[in-house]
Design an enzyme around this catalytic site. Structure first.
Site, PDB file in Angstrom:
ATOM      1  N   SER A 237       0.826  -1.208   0.000  1.00  0.00           N
ATOM      2  CA  SER A 237       0.000   0.000   0.000  1.00  0.00           C
ATOM      3  C   SER A 237       0.859   1.256   0.000  1.00  0.00           C
ATOM      4  O   SER A 237       2.003   1.251   0.466  1.00  0.00           O
ATOM      5  CB  SER A 237      -0.911   0.015   1.227  1.00  0.00           C
ATOM      6  OG  SER A 237      -1.793  -1.077   1.198  1.00  0.00           O
ATOM      7  N   GLN A 259      -1.940   3.986   6.081  1.00  0.00           N
ATOM      8  CA  GLN A 259      -1.365   3.067   5.106  1.00  0.00           C
ATOM      9  C   GLN A 259      -0.118   2.387   5.647  1.00  0.00           C
ATOM     10  O   GLN A 259       0.143   1.221   5.366  1.00  0.00           O
ATOM     11  CB  GLN A 259      -1.046   3.805   3.804  1.00  0.00           C
ATOM     12  CG  GLN A 259      -2.280   4.345   3.102  1.00  0.00           C
ATOM     13  CD  GLN A 259      -3.347   3.279   2.917  1.00  0.00           C
ATOM     14  OE1 GLN A 259      -3.153   2.290   2.215  1.00  0.00           O
ATOM     15  NE2 GLN A 259      -4.501   3.475   3.561  1.00  0.00           N
ATOM     16  N   HIS A 262      -0.529  -0.958   7.344  1.00  0.00           N
ATOM     17  CA  HIS A 262      -0.893  -2.126   6.541  1.00  0.00           C
ATOM     18  C   HIS A 262       0.250  -3.135   6.474  1.00  0.00           C
ATOM     19  O   HIS A 262       0.035  -4.348   6.547  1.00  0.00           O
ATOM     20  CB  HIS A 262      -1.221  -1.693   5.107  1.00  0.00           C
ATOM     21  CG  HIS A 262      -2.684  -1.498   4.863  1.00  0.00           C
ATOM     22  ND1 HIS A 262      -3.614  -2.475   5.050  1.00  0.00           N
ATOM     23  CD2 HIS A 262      -3.371  -0.415   4.419  1.00  0.00           C
ATOM     24  CE1 HIS A 262      -4.817  -2.016   4.747  1.00  0.00           C
ATOM     25  NE2 HIS A 262      -4.695  -0.770   4.378  1.00  0.00           N
ATOM     26  N   GLU A 327      -0.888   5.242  -5.400  1.00  0.00           N
ATOM     27  CA  GLU A 327      -2.128   4.474  -5.272  1.00  0.00           C
ATOM     28  C   GLU A 327      -3.229   5.372  -4.693  1.00  0.00           C
ATOM     29  O   GLU A 327      -4.327   5.457  -5.234  1.00  0.00           O
ATOM     30  CB  GLU A 327      -1.882   3.288  -4.343  1.00  0.00           C
ATOM     31  CG  GLU A 327      -3.115   2.448  -4.065  1.00  0.00           C
ATOM     32  CD  GLU A 327      -2.876   1.387  -3.010  1.00  0.00           C
ATOM     33  OE1 GLU A 327      -3.719   0.473  -2.895  1.00  0.00           O
ATOM     34  OE2 GLU A 327      -1.860   1.478  -2.274  1.00  0.00           O
ATOM     35  N   HIS A 328      -2.934   6.028  -3.579  1.00  0.00           N
ATOM     36  CA  HIS A 328      -3.867   6.956  -2.937  1.00  0.00           C
ATOM     37  C   HIS A 328      -3.240   8.340  -2.903  1.00  0.00           C
ATOM     38  O   HIS A 328      -2.092   8.486  -2.477  1.00  0.00           O
ATOM     39  CB  HIS A 328      -4.165   6.534  -1.487  1.00  0.00           C
ATOM     40  CG  HIS A 328      -4.618   5.117  -1.342  1.00  0.00           C
ATOM     41  ND1 HIS A 328      -3.795   4.111  -0.880  1.00  0.00           N
ATOM     42  CD2 HIS A 328      -5.818   4.538  -1.589  1.00  0.00           C
ATOM     43  CE1 HIS A 328      -4.459   2.968  -0.846  1.00  0.00           C
ATOM     44  NE2 HIS A 328      -5.693   3.193  -1.282  1.00  0.00           N
ATOM     45  N   ASP A 361     -11.403   3.416   1.709  1.00  0.00           N
ATOM     46  CA  ASP A 361     -11.173   1.994   1.983  1.00  0.00           C
ATOM     47  C   ASP A 361     -12.467   1.270   2.332  1.00  0.00           C
ATOM     48  O   ASP A 361     -12.591   0.069   2.077  1.00  0.00           O
ATOM     49  CB  ASP A 361     -10.192   1.834   3.153  1.00  0.00           C
ATOM     50  CG  ASP A 361      -8.760   1.949   2.700  1.00  0.00           C
ATOM     51  OD1 ASP A 361      -8.500   1.842   1.498  1.00  0.00           O
ATOM     52  OD2 ASP A 361      -7.886   2.161   3.572  1.00  0.00           O
ATOM     53  N   HIS A 420      -7.417 -13.926 -47.725  1.00  0.00           N
ATOM     54  CA  HIS A 420      -8.093 -12.748 -47.177  1.00  0.00           C
ATOM     55  C   HIS A 420      -8.722 -11.938 -48.301  1.00  0.00           C
ATOM     56  O   HIS A 420      -9.903 -11.585 -48.277  1.00  0.00           O
ATOM     57  CB  HIS A 420      -7.093 -11.854 -46.414  1.00  0.00           C
ATOM     58  CG  HIS A 420      -6.766 -12.317 -45.038  1.00  0.00           C
ATOM     59  ND1 HIS A 420      -6.149 -13.509 -44.785  1.00  0.00           N
ATOM     60  CD2 HIS A 420      -6.953 -11.729 -43.815  1.00  0.00           C
ATOM     61  CE1 HIS A 420      -5.962 -13.646 -43.483  1.00  0.00           C
ATOM     62  NE2 HIS A 420      -6.443 -12.569 -42.869  1.00  0.00           N
TER      63      HIS A 420
END
Length: 438
Positions: A237, A259, A262, A327-328, A361, A420
């Site tokens: 995270s 975070q 985590h 990420e955040h 979250d 083709h």
């Protein structure tokens, strides 16, 4: 100790480049072990899954016990307190409402040649969700993965959640039931990923696998990709906060620690235009680390990977943030909406001091499964679209084929793909012969 940088430092760019390239995740070389596990599950099915569950989870069960029965799910759900149930129900409703707005629309139109073109969307038939196990599992992640899948229209949704030593978190089963999960299996690790991808005598295979896991789970997801789809390979995270001096340092410190707690490899970054405020936040973090329940984990994260960057202005802050592609991203500034317009790369943006990342979250509505390790530069968080696929549509009329067919013949010839071109030529000749006959 945490890294302290300032854009006024002569070596700032060198230090920033080093931080951007730093490896945070201690990933042991597990690929060969995982390859063996996947091979065993493909060869022996249930027997291999049961053996590995006994070995890694210290849980001895039979094939008939792999899946939680409806009665077992009901019994565990009754253990959930009314307060927890109400919170999960609110979260599920908000997540569902948000993701329903993501549903794409089918399109068809007729162009100037008379050709009808378009696309249609449809769900994958079956999806599997991996949930880390034991008493430290996260029911919020169940909702974030399962609700979008059901909104997308996935017909069969299976969950694997290990129960080491038989420990079950009732909240996870309650969240699964709330989200409409169809099957819940008490297995985990690479063997669970292999079972979902290839199937066993008891566990039918799925088309896509989502959900977080340890290094073994991540390696297994990499190996089965192609056989099935996967969401992403998520790393530790991370949070980046851009904050001016007009913030409460305790609030920002707690956002960063949310975070850091985590994972020891998680990362918390503060970018501020006030060196004094940066020092205040740092002091607040150190103070909270004296009493935080997960202080050992958070302290290791902060000491090894914490960063405080002082910038001249918010324009610089936005540019540096984009390099991290976090990420955040929290924007705790006077005008967060204006600053957000200058941000190009972030998994999720939280606007203003009243929007802590933790709201995202759990209860905000947007998905919390987000790209890490700078992958927000090219990827997005989990959404309804991850559980859907687009099929294109094309319908020619004789006149439309006459209008664009010759160009197709030409391109086929340029690529030396005779059949083709002939597949078009045969139809054009038929059209011309009918005209001549008429």
């Amino acid at each position: 100790m945490p890294s302290f940088l300032s854009t006024s430092d002569v070596d700032f760019e060198i230090k920033l480049t080093e931080l951007l390239g730093a490896k945070r995740e201690d990933s042991p070389d597990v690929d060969q072990i995982v390859a063996g596990i996947i091979h065993d599950v493909r060869e022996k099915g249930d027997a291999a899954v049961l053996e590995l569950t006994s070995k890694f989870d210290k849980l001895d069960i039979t094939a008939e016990q792999l899946r939680f029965t409806d009665d077992e799910v009901e019994a565990y759900c009754k253990e959930v307190s009314p307060e927890d149930a109400q919170a999960l129900e609110l979260a599920a409703n908000r997540i569902r409402a948000y993701h329903e707005r993501q549903l794409p629309h089918d399109e068809t139109w007729t162009d100037e040649t008379g050709a009808t073109l378009g696309w249609r969307w449809g769900p994958v038939s079956a999806a599997g969700l991996y949930v880390p196990g034991g008493l430290a599992t996260y029911p919020s992640s169940v909702l974030m993965n399962a609700v979008p899948a059901k909104v997308a229209g996935v017909g069969r949704l299976a969950i694997t959640v290990p129960t080491p030593n038989g420990e079950v978190n009732p909240l996870v089963l309650f969240a699964a039931k709330l989200a409409g999960v169809d099957e819940i299996y008490r297995i985990g690790g690479a063997q669970a990923i292999a079972a979902l991808a290839y199937g066993t005598q008891t566990i039918p295979p799925v088309d896509k696998i989502t959900g977080p896991g340890n290094a073994f789970v991540a390696a297994a997801k990499r190996r089965v990709f192609g056989k099935v789809g996967i969401d992403m390979i998520a790393g530790p995270s991370e949070i980046l906060v851009i904050a001016d001096k007009d913030n409460h340092p305790d609030w920002i410190a707690l956002d960063m620690l949310s975070q850091a707690e985590h994972d020891e490899s998680a990362q918390a970054i503060l970018i501020t235009d006030s060196e004094a405020f940066g020092a205040q936040v740092t002091a607040s973090i150190e103070a909270y680390l004296e009493t935080l329940e997960r202080r050992d984990i958070a302290a290791k994260s902060w000491q090894d990977f914490g960063i405080v960057i002082t910038v001249k202005n918010l324009e610089e802050a936005a540019q540096i943030s984009d390099k991290f592609a976090p990420e955040h991203l929290e924007l705790c500034v006077a005008d967060p909406d204006a600053l957000a317009q200058k941000i190009n790369h972030a998994g999720a943006i939280f606007l203003g001091a009243w929007t802590p990342e933790a709201i995202g979250d759990y209860i905000g509505g947007p998905n919390h499964v987000l790209p890490t390790a700078r992958s927000a530069r090219f990827s997005s968080g989990l959404s309804v679209l991850d559980f859907m696929k687009r099929t294109t549509l094309a319908k020619m009329t004789p006149s439309a084929l006459q209008a664009i067919g010759p160009a197709a013949e030409r391109l086929a010839a340029s690529e030396s793909l005779q059949a083709h071109g002939l597949s078009v030529t045969a139809r054009l000749q038929h059209i011309n012969n009918r005209k001549n006959e008429g």
